[in-house]
Scaffold this active site. Structure first.
Site, short mmCIF file in Angstrom:
data_model
loop_
_atom_site.label_atom_id
_atom_site.label_comp_id
_atom_site.label_asym_id
_atom_site.label_seq_id
_atom_site.Cartn_x
_atom_site.Cartn_y
_atom_site.Cartn_z
N GLU A 76 0.81 -1.22 0.00
CA GLU A 76 0.00 0.00 0.00
C GLU A 76 0.85 1.27 0.00
OE1 GLU A 76 -4.12 -1.55 1.98
OE2 GLU A 76 -2.49 -1.11 3.35
N GLU A 98 -4.40 -10.28 0.52
CA GLU A 98 -5.29 -10.08 1.65
C GLU A 98 -6.71 -10.37 1.17
OE1 GLU A 98 -4.88 -6.25 3.54
OE2 GLU A 98 -2.68 -6.31 3.36
#
Length: 1014
Positions: A443, A514
C-alpha cells in the site's frame, strides 16, 4: 553532541553501517552450531538484558553528554533490551492504520521528536581484542545513533532490518561503554506507515560478534535443480574479507555426508557440491540439508532446502506441482511485549497454524525476526517475505492532489530509500528455504521506485518470484508491471476472482495477498472463496487478513483485565478497534473463524459415492504428501446418540488423487434403534505424533445424512381429553390467563405477547417476550450498520393494532395479534399477524406471517426473544456445534446433540458484538440445572441463541469490561439471521446470505418441560 539531523536527510540512510549480509552466527564447531543457540558460541556475546535508559519528549532535551564514558547514569531507569519503550510506560501507546502519526511533510518530522537514550557497560575478553568486533542490532525503531567509549560509531534507520557495525577501532579489553540514542521518527517513518501499534526502541536482539581478522562475510546458497528435478547442485557464492581457505561439508536430511570440498577464496568466489537425487523441500515435507562451512576458527551452519519455484502456463508451481497457498497475514504482535516476540511465542504461532492446515505466511508488512524464518524452514511454511515499506498515509493528501498515492514511489529523491529496503531484506533472508516470494512492500502507490526495487531483486535472486499488490492494473493501468511475476488483489469478491480466472488476457497467476477480513465475528465467506480457488488453476490461493488481534493487555482501575485498542490511551489519530482483526485472540486462543478456515482449507475432502452401501470418495488435496499418515474414524448417530462406530484402514491416495473407502455400518440395525435422523461423521485423524499435534489429532471432518432418517420434530406429547378438562380461561384488564393440568400462561393482549409461562408453578419467563429484528452489529457490519441505523432498525418497537382470542373445540386457545415493528420517524418496517395457540398439554405454538417494507436494507434478523429467569443456565440442543455458526460460517460445525452452559454459548470478542448463534438448530432446551425450562422446536431448522446479554447490551459495549452480565438468560429464536461476511474491509455480504425476504412465514413451538419427566 553534534547531530546533523540525519533523520531528515534522504541522502543519508546510514553512517558507518556495514553492508547487508545473510543472517548467520559463527560457532567454534559443527556440534555447537547444530544447537542453534547463540549463547553456546564463544564468538557471540549477548547485549540483551538490563540497560540504563532515559526517555525524552523531544530529542532537543537530550543531555548532550550522555554518551561520554564519565557520565553518571546510575540514577537512570532500568529497561530490558529488547523491548518496546511504550509497553514499559514511556511515551504514548498509539494505534493508527492509514493515517501518519505526524504531519505529512516528507522528509521532515516534528521537532519535538521523542527520544530514548540507552547506556550499557560490558566487558570484553582480552582474546577478542586480537580479532574484529562487530555489533548487530536486529531491530531498532525508527533510527538510532551509536557511540562506544565516548566515540561516535554510526547511524542507521530502517526499523525491521538488522544494522551491523565494526567496533574494532573503538573497544578495548575490559570494561567498555555502549551508548545509543533512538529517535521515534525519521524520514523513514514515511515508509513505515503499517497498520500497527507504533512502537519504538531497541525491540529485537543486540549482540557482539568476534570475527577472525579474515573471515566469511556473506554466503548466498543457491540450490539448483535439473529440469526433471532428479539432479541437484548446491552453489554457494561466498564473500570473504581476504584470502581464506574454506572447507564445505554437505549432509542430507538424515545427516549422511554426501559431499565435501575445499577452496581458496579471496574476496568473492563460489563452491559447488553435487546432490544426486535431491530430497526436495516443501511445506508438507520440509527436508533440509545441512551445509557446514569452516574457515579459520569459525564454523557457519546453513540449512538448505532444494526447491524450484516457477510459473508455467500461468500456474504457480513448486517442484513442478501446482500449489495452493493457504495462508494468513502475520504481524509481530504480543499483548504485553508489543513487537518484541520471544521464540516460544513464535513457535506457538507456528504450531497453531499447522494445527489449522495453514501452509503460508505473508510477513505483513516487514521482515520478521530472522529466528522466525529459521522456524518456518524447519516446520514447513511458504513465506511471502515483505519489505519494510508502506506509505499508506500518503492517500490522505489525495483529496488535495491527484495521484498523491504515488508521490513517494515516483519521486527519484526517495529511490535509494526504497531500493535499500529490498536489498537489506533479500540479503538477510536469501538462504531461507521457506521464502518463496519477495514482496516489495504494501500500500505505497506504484512507480519507478518500486520498479527499481523489483528489478534489483530479480537480478539478485532469480530463484524466487517478485510480488507487489500496489501495482494492481485496475488502478494503475498505465504502469509497467513486467517486473512483477504475479497479479495480486486485496479483498476482491468471489465473482471478481472468478472473472480473473476466466479472462484469457490475464496470463499471470492471481494471489490474494489479503482477503476474507477476519475482524470480530467472521470471516463468513471462506467456503465460497475456496470453492472457486480450487476450481481454477490460475488462482494460487491467498492470505486471510489476519492472524491475530493486536490488543494490548490492560486493566481497569477496579482490576478488570481486558484488551485495549486504538484510542484507549488517548492516542490521536487512531483507528479504534481496527487492530482487533485476527483469527486468534491476542493470547492466541482461536476464534471460531480460525476453526472455519481449518475446515475450509483442509487437505482431505470426503464425498459420498454410495451412502447406502457405505462407499465414499476421499480426495487428497495435499500437494506433495500421500495420505498414509491419516485414517478415517467414523460414527453413526441418531439425535446425538452413537449407534455404531469404527475406523477405516490407513489411507493411500497420492497427492491430487482420489480413493474409495468402504465403511462397514449397518443401516438396518441403525433404523431399528429408534426415530430421528441418522448422521454419519467421518473424522480424518493423524496416525502419528508430529511436532505440532498428537496422534489422533483431527485434520478435518465430514458429515452425511443417511437414508431412512426421520424428522427430529416428531416428538410431540400426545394430547388427551383428560387434559382438555382442566383448561380454564380468564381475561382481566387485557391480561389473558390460560390454565391447564400443570401449567399457567399469561398473555398481555395489549402488547400481543406472552407475559408469563409456567409449569408446576415454576415461572419460566422473567419478562414480556418480544419480536426482534436487531442484532448487535458485528465488525463486518460496519458499513451496512450505517444503513440499518439510518433506517431506524436499531430502535424497532412493536405496535399492536388488534388482538382477540378464542377457544377451539379441542379446548386449545388461539390468540390472534395484528402487529407492526417500527421506530420513531419511520414507517413500519414489518407488518404481520401472529397466532399463538396454547394446547391442552401446555405447549405454545406460534405462527407468524410477516410483510417487510420495500426500500429497506436487508434485515439483520427476525426472531422471538424470550427472557428466562435467573438460574436458566443449562442449554441442550440438537443442531450444529459445539461453537457458533451462521448461514455463511458453518463449515466448522457438526450436527449433534450438545449440552452446554449459557456462558459456553458466548464468544467473548474483544469488541462486543453479535455472538453465539447456532444456525440450523432442530430443537433446543433452555433450563435450570434441574431441567426446568422450555423446549423449542420449529417446522424448519432455526437459529438459536442463549446469552446473558441482550442485543442492546452488546451494541452499547465497546469493551468486554463494559458488559454487565445479566442474571437472566436471553433466548432468541430466529426465523433467519443475515450472515457474517467480511465486510469490515472486504466486499459487502454476498446476496445469498442477506435476509432479503419481503414476505415470510415462521412457525415455532414452545413447550414447558421438566426434563426428567420427558
Amino acid at each position: 553532541m553534534e547531530l546533523n539531523r540525519e533523520w531528515e536527510n534522504l541522502s543519508c540512510l546510514h553512517i558507518g553501517r556495514l553492508p547487508a549480509r545473510a543472517s548467520y552466527i559463527p560457532y567454534e564447531s559443527a556440534m555447537t552450531a547444530r544447537t542453534g543457540k547463540r549463547g553456546r558460541s564463544p564468538h557471540v556475546q549477548t547485549l540483551n538484558g538490563n540497560w540504563k535508559f532515559r526517555y525524552y519528549r523531544s530529542v532537543r532535551e537530550v543531555d548532550s553528554h550522555f554518551y561520554e564514558t564519565e557520565t553518571d547514569v546510575s540514577g537512570w531507569d532500568d529497561l530490558i533490551v529488547p523491548s518496546c519503550w511504550q509497553t514499559n510506560g514511556y511515551d504514548q501507546l498509539h494505534y493508527t492504520n492509514v493515517n501518519y502519526p505526524i504531519p505529512y511533510d516528507p522528509p521532515f518530522v516534528p521537532d519535538d521528536n521523542p527520544a530514548g537514550t540507552y547506556v550499557r557497560d560490558f566487558n570484553l575478553p582480552e582474546a577478542w581484542t586480537k580479532k574484529q568486533t562487530r555489533i548487530v542490532f536486529e531491530g531498532v525503531n525508527a533510527c538510532f545513533y551509536l557511540w562506544v567509549n565516548g566515540r561516535f560509531v554510526g547511524y542507521s534507520q530502517g526499523s525491521r532490518i538488522p544494522a551491523e557495525f565494526d567496533l574494532t577501532p573503538f573497544v578495548a579489553a575490559g570494561r567498555n561503554r555502549l551508548a545509543v540514542l533512538v529517535l521515534k521518527w525519521c524520514d523513514g517513518t514515511y515508509l513505515e506507515d503499517q497498520d500497527v501499534w507504533r512502537f519504538s526502541g531497541i525491540y529485537r536482539d543486540v549482540y557482539l560478534l568476534s570475527r577472525d581478522n579474515t573471515h566469511i562475510r556473506d554466503v548466498f546458497n543457491q540450490p539448483l535443480l535439473s529440469d526433471d528435478l532428479s539432479e541437484g547442485k548446491l552453489r554457494s557464492e561466498i564473500e570473504t574479507t581476504g584470502s581464506l581457505t574454506i572447507q564445505a561439508e554437505l549432509r542430507d536430511p538424515a545427516g549422511k555426508l554426501i559431499g565435501q570440498k575445499e577452496a581458496q577464496i579471496d574476496g568473492k568466489g563460489a563452491m559447488e557440491l553435487d546432490v544426486p537425487q535431491p530430497q526436495l523441500w516443501n511445506a508438507e515435507q520440509p527436508r533440509l540439508y545441512e551445509l557446514i562451512l569452516t574457515a579459520g576458527q569459525e564454523v557457519l551452519r546453513f540449512r538448505v532446502g532444494f526447491k524450484k519455484v516457477e510459473i508455467t502456463d500461468g500456474i504457480f508451481r513448486i517442484n513442478g506441482r501446482a500449489v495452493k497457498l493457504k495462508g494468513v497475514n502475520r504481524h509481530d504482535s504480543h499483548p504485553e511485549l508489543g513487537q518484541t516476540i520471544p521464540v516460544n511465542h513464535m513457535i506457538a504461532d507456528l504450531k497453531l497454524m499447522k494445527r489449522h492446515n495453514i501452509n503460508t505466511i505473508r510477513t505483513s508488512h516487514y521482515p520478521n525476526d530472522p529466528k522466525f524464518l529459521d522456524l518456518c524452514d524447519e516446520f514447513g511454511f511458504y513465506i511471502i517475505d515483505e519489505a519494510d515499506l508502506e506509505c499508506h498515509g500518503v492517500t490522505r493528501t489525495g483529496e488535495l492532489e491527484a495521484g498523491a498515492f504515488h508521490k513517494l514511489s515516483n519521486n527519484p529523491d526517495w529511490k535509494e530509500a526504497f531500493v535499500e529496503r529490498a536489498v537489506r531484506m533479500v540479503e538477510r533472508d536469501k538462504n531461507h528455504a521457506s521464502v518463496i516470494i519477495w514482496s516489495m512492500g504494501n500500500e505505497s502507490g506504484y512507480g519507478d521506485n518500486h520498479i527499481a526495487m523489483a528489478e534489483w531483486t530479480k537480478a539478485r535472486d532469480a530463484s524466487r518470484l517478485v510480488h507487489y499488490e500496489g501495482a494492481d492494473p485496475r488502478y494503475y493501468s498505465n504502469s509497467d508491471t513486467s517486473c512483477l511475476d504475479l497479479d495480486s488483489r486485496m479483498y476482491p469478491s468471489v465473482k471478481e476472482i472468478e472473472r480473473y480466472a476466466l479472462d484469457e488476457n490475464s496470463t499471470k497467476p492471481l494471489f490474494l495477498c489479503e482477503y476474507s477480513h477476519a475482524m470480530g465475528n467472521g470471516p463468513g465467506d471462506l467456503q465460497d472463496y475456496w470453492n472457486v480457488i480450487y476450481r481454477y488453476p490460475k488462482l494460487m490461493g491467498g492470505c486471510v487478513w489476519e492472524w491475530c488481534d493486536h490488543g494490548i493487555a490492560a486493566e481497569t482501575p477496579d482490576g478488570q483485565r481486558y484488551y485495549a485498542y486504538g484510542g484507549d490511551f488517548g492516542d490521536q489519530p487512531n483507528d479504534r478497534n481496527f487492530c482487533i482483526d485476527g483469527l486468534v485472540f491476542p493470547d492466541r486462543r482461536p476464534h471460531t473463524g480460525l476453526l472455519e478456515l481449518k475446515q475450509v482449507i483442509a487437505p482431505v475432502l470426503i464425498e459420498a459415492e454410495d451412502v447406502a452401501q457405505g462407499r465414499f470418495r476421499v480426495l487428497n488435496r495435499y500437494d506433495f504428501s500421500n495420505l498414509s499418515h491419516l485414517a478415517v474414524s467414523w460414527k453413526l448417530e441418531q439425535e446425538g446418540d452413537v449407534l455404531q462406530q469404527g475406523r477405516s484402514g490407513l489411507l493411500t491416495a497420492a497427492p491430487g488423487e482420489t480413493e474409495i473407502i468402504s465403511l462397514p455400518y449397518d443401516l438396518t440395525v441403525a433404523q431399528e434403534e429408534g426415530t430421528g435422523p441418522l448422521t454419519l461423521t467421518c473424522s480424518v485423524r493423524q496416525q502419528l505424533d508430529t511436532p505440532w499435534a498428537e496422534e489422533g489429532y483431527e485434520i478435518a471432518f465430514y458429515q452425511f445424512e443417511l437414508p431412512g432418517a426421520t424428522s427430529a420434530l416428531a416428538h410431540e406429547k400426545l394430547q388427551s381429553e383428560e387434559y382438555a378438562g382442566f383448561m380454564t380461561i380468564d381475561e382481566q384488564d387485557g391480561m389473558l390467563t390460560v390454565r391447564g393440568f400443570d401449567f399457567e400462561h399469561v398473555f398481555d393482549l395489549k402488547k400481543g405477547m406472552p407475559q408469563q409461562v409456567s409449569k408446576h408453578g415454576v415461572p419460566l419467563l422473567a419478562s414480556l417476550a418480544r419480536f426482534n429484528i436487531w442484532r448487535a452489529p458485528m465488525d463486518n457490519d460496519m458499513n451496512i450498520r450505517k444503513e440499518w441505523e439510518a433506517a431506524g432498525l436499531d430502535h424497532a418497537a412493536m405496535k399492536v393494532y388488534r388482538s382477540h382470542w378464542e377457544q377451539k373445540p379441542d379446548a386449545s386457545v388461539e390468540i390472534h395479534v395484528d402487529f407492526s415493528l417500527a421506530s420513531y420517524i419511520f414507517e413500519p418496517f414489518v407488518r404481520g399477524n401472529a397466532v399463538w395457540t396454547v394446547g391442552v398439554s401446555g405447549e405454545i405454538q406460534l405462527k407468524v406471517h410477516a410483510e417487510v417494507r420495500e426500500n429497506l436494507p436487508f434485515l439483520p434478523r427476525f426472531g422471538l426473544e424470550l427472557t428466562m429467569p435467573k438460574g436458566t443456565e443449562e442449554i441442550e440442543y440438537y443442531g450444529y456445534g459445539p461453537h457458533e455458526s451462521y448461514i455463511d460460517k458453518r463449515a466448522s460445525v457438526r450436527k449433534g446433540k450438545y449440552l452446554l452452559s449459557v456462558d459456553d454459548m458466548f464468544e467473548n470478542y474483544v469488541m462486543p458484538q453479535e455472538t453465539g448463534s447456532r444456525y440450523g438448530t432442530e430443537w433446543a432446551i433452555a433450563s435450570t440445572v434441574q431441567g426446568m425450562g422450555l423446549k423449542f422446536t420449529a417446522a424448519q431448522p432455526f437459529s438459536f441463541q442463549a446469552l446473558h446479554y441482550t442485543a442492546e447490551d452488546l451494541t452499547a459495549a465497546q469493551h468486554t469490561y463494559e458488559l454487565k452480565r445479566r442474571p437472566e438468560t436471553i433466548v432468541t429464536l430466529d426465523y433467519q439471521m443475515s450472515g457474517t461476511g467480511s465486510g469490515s474491509c472486504g466486499p459487502q455480504l454476498a446476496e445469498p446470505y442477506r435476509f432479503t425476504e419481503k414476505s415470510f412465514d415462521f412457525e415455532l413451538t414452545i413447550q414447558p418441560i421438566f426434563k426428567e419427566e420427558e
